[in-house]
Design an enzyme around this catalytic site. Structure first.
Site, short mmCIF file in Angstrom:
data_model
loop_
_atom_site.label_atom_id
_atom_site.label_comp_id
_atom_site.label_asym_id
_atom_site.label_seq_id
_atom_site.Cartn_x
_atom_site.Cartn_y
_atom_site.Cartn_z
N ARG A 41 39.81 45.13 -20.47
CA ARG A 41 38.54 45.86 -20.46
C ARG A 41 37.33 44.95 -20.21
NH1 ARG A 41 38.66 51.02 -23.39
NH2 ARG A 41 40.49 51.99 -22.49
N ARG A 75 31.69 48.69 -21.38
CA ARG A 75 30.39 49.07 -21.97
C ARG A 75 29.67 47.97 -22.73
NH1 ARG A 75 32.85 54.50 -24.45
NH2 ARG A 75 34.51 52.99 -24.68
N ARG A 125 27.33 52.69 -14.43
CA ARG A 125 27.98 53.92 -14.92
C ARG A 125 26.98 55.07 -14.90
NH1 ARG A 125 29.45 57.59 -17.98
NH2 ARG A 125 30.62 57.50 -19.91
N ASP A 179 41.47 53.70 -14.33
CA ASP A 179 41.98 54.11 -15.64
C ASP A 179 43.46 54.43 -15.51
OD1 ASP A 179 40.73 54.68 -18.42
OD2 ASP A 179 42.26 56.21 -18.12
N TYR A 226 49.34 61.18 -23.63
CA TYR A 226 48.08 61.85 -23.30
C TYR A 226 48.32 63.22 -22.66
CZ TYR A 226 45.60 57.56 -24.40
OH TYR A 226 45.10 56.48 -25.06
O1 CP3 Z 1 40.44 46.20 -18.19
C1 CP3 Z 1 39.56 46.55 -17.39
O2 CP3 Z 1 38.41 46.06 -17.37
C2 CP3 Z 1 39.92 47.56 -16.29
C3 CP3 Z 1 39.61 48.90 -16.56
C4 CP3 Z 1 40.41 49.74 -17.52
C5 CP3 Z 1 39.83 50.88 -18.13
N1 CP3 Z 1 40.83 51.56 -18.78
C6 CP3 Z 1 38.43 51.26 -18.02
C7 CP3 Z 1 37.87 52.20 -18.99
C8 CP3 Z 1 41.76 49.71 -17.88
C9 CP3 Z 1 42.81 48.67 -17.58
C10 CP3 Z 1 42.00 50.87 -18.68
C11 CP3 Z 1 43.32 51.25 -19.20
C12 CP3 Z 1 43.43 52.32 -20.19
N2 CP3 Z 1 42.79 53.52 -20.21
C13 CP3 Z 1 44.35 52.31 -21.24
C14 CP3 Z 1 45.37 51.21 -21.51
C15 CP3 Z 1 44.76 50.02 -22.10
C16 CP3 Z 1 44.30 50.19 -23.51
O3 CP3 Z 1 43.09 50.07 -23.72
O4 CP3 Z 1 45.16 50.40 -24.37
C17 CP3 Z 1 44.20 53.52 -21.96
C18 CP3 Z 1 44.96 53.92 -23.21
C19 CP3 Z 1 43.23 54.27 -21.28
C20 CP3 Z 1 42.78 55.66 -21.59
C21 CP3 Z 1 41.35 55.69 -21.89
N3 CP3 Z 1 40.36 55.47 -20.96
C22 CP3 Z 1 40.73 55.93 -23.13
C23 CP3 Z 1 41.47 56.20 -24.42
C24 CP3 Z 1 39.34 55.86 -22.91
C25 CP3 Z 1 38.24 56.15 -23.89
C26 CP3 Z 1 37.92 54.94 -24.66
C27 CP3 Z 1 36.60 55.03 -25.37
O5 CP3 Z 1 36.37 54.11 -26.13
O6 CP3 Z 1 35.82 55.96 -25.13
C28 CP3 Z 1 39.13 55.53 -21.56
C29 CP3 Z 1 37.84 55.34 -20.90
C30 CP3 Z 1 37.58 54.01 -20.27
N4 CP3 Z 1 38.44 53.35 -19.44
C31 CP3 Z 1 36.38 53.24 -20.39
C32 CP3 Z 1 36.55 52.11 -19.56
C33 CP3 Z 1 35.57 51.02 -19.29
C34 CP3 Z 1 35.13 53.64 -21.17
C35 CP3 Z 1 34.53 54.83 -20.50
C36 CP3 Z 1 33.03 54.80 -20.31
O7 CP3 Z 1 32.50 53.99 -19.53
O8 CP3 Z 1 32.40 55.64 -20.96
#
Ligand code: CP3
Length: 360
Positions: free
Chosen positions: A27, A31, A40, A77, A154
């Protein structure tokens, strides 16, 4: 073919000698960075950002402009595949991911097809191509996907969960339906990752965020088995260079041996075990990626530096370590602390690589 200027990440994944320990963060584009929040905002929603290759490229590069990271990760994602399968993903403000059409029964599972990576998911491949061009060989680009089991959680729950009641209900009561779902997902992930590799991803990682909620037996049957199917189906070469495959089951510290036997190149490790113990479990079979507690980034710079030294020491001398956090960086971290962390990894890892090709 552009020459890769910094390939220590790829070398470390293949357990080849490097000068210093490479580092990147799960990540890393997110944010905690004000510039991410600005892009964003400009994009509209999170999915609009993922679906816009130019903006996805912009946020992928942002952390590299601030810190000397050794790899970039595609901004996307894991839930793009279920969205492409028609489950209609949206991110409700402050609530995380939601599917408007979750899977509820066998008929829903039977109706699923394998998405075309250059069709419904072309926006992801376009992002990979755009980012590779923009990186111009600066560091390697990591592609990724969720594991079949993690995607299934999911898709059946309809969003995030702490209890896994619906998905485990299907697993226990309708195992054949669950296996069919996981098989369709394994086929989808294989073709998705192969397309990312063809588009230019130089390493790929499978995020099995929820593998650790299973018993050891269920983990093997419902998660590891399908990651094995994917590893077996990947084209592990691009531009004449090997494309390493990393598996990460969060909470899977007890199963590293079995995971290493899939034929992957490296394993992600969370912070619940010492790298020394992880290394003892896998021997020379795979590289290890991890495993600093992401919460340490809330601490003072001196404490962060001390923790970096502890993690480096725990892995010890020799090849095969990629430094990372044990899970994604939290959104309220001060970006200055990330600089302290990344620089500390490079500075304090030199001594672990002197004569690394002969000494282990
Ligand atoms: O690592 C990176 O920088 C690359 C981008 C990346 C994102 N999601 C961006 C993201 C990667 C590799 C993921 C993978 C992902 N997404 C996983 C597996 C890794 C982990 O964290 O366990 C999972 C379970 C998801 C599903 C997902 N996407 C969730 C549960 C959420 C919400 C999280 C939250 O805190 O709100 C997301 C959204 C997401 N994916 C964000 C980002 C930067 C935040 C969204 C935003 O900008 O509002």
């Amino acid at each position: 073919m552009t020459e890769l200027k910094n390939d220590r990440f790829l070398k470390a994944l293949l357990r080849e000698p490097v000068d210093i320990t490479p580092v990147w963060m799960m990540r890393q584009a997110g944010r905690y960075l004000p510039e991410y929040r600005a892009t964003r905002e400009k994009a509209g929603s999170f999915m609009d950002l993922c679906m816009n290759p130019e903006l996805a490229c912009e946020v992928t590069i942002q952390p590299l402009e601030r810190y000397p990271l050794d790899a970039a990760i595609l901004f996307s994602d894991i839930l793009t595949i279920p969205d492409a399968m028609g489950l209609e993903l949206r991110f409700a403000q402050g609530e995380g991911p939601k599917f408007d059409k979750p899977l509820t029964c066998k008929a829903d599972v039977d109706a699923l097809g394998v998405p075309d990576p250059e069709g419904e998911l072309k926006y992801v491949m376009d992002a990979v191509r755009t980012i590779r061009k923009e990186l111009a060989g600066r560091v390697p680009l990591i592609g990724f996907s969720g594991s079949p089991w993690t995607l299934a959680t999911y898709m059946v729950e309809g969003g995030s969960t702490k209890e896994f009641g619906k998905v485990k209900g299907m697993m226990f009561d309708e195992p054949q339906t669950m296996h069919k779902l996981l098989d369709t997902l394994a086929q989808s992930v294989t073709s998705y990752l192969n397309a990312q590799i063809a588009a230019g991803a130089q390493a790929v990682m499978i995020f099995d965020t929820w593998g650790g909620v299973l018993t050891p037996r269920d983990y093997k049957e419902f998660s590891l088995r399908y990651m094995q199917q994917i590893v077996d189906g990947l084209t592990r070469e691009n531009d004449g260079r090997k494309v390493p495959v990393v598996l990460f089951s969060k909470g899977g510290g007890g199963w590293l041996k079995e995971m290493a036997q899939t034929g992957c190149d490296a394993l992600g490790v969370d912070w619940t075990l010492d790298l020394a113990d992880a290394r003892a479990m896998v021997g020379d079979q795979v590289a290890l990626q991890g495993n600093m507690d992401p919460s340490i980034l809330y601490a003072k710079p001196e404490r962060i530096e001390q923790e970096v030294k502890t993690v480096l020491q725990s892995y010890g001398k020799g090849n095969g370590h990629v430094f990372n956090l044990g899970h994604g960086i939290h959104q309220h971290i001060n970006p200055d602390n990330v600089g302290v962390f990344v620089n500390a990894v490079h500075e304090h890892s030199v001594k672990y690589h002197e004569e690394s090709s002969v000494e282990r």
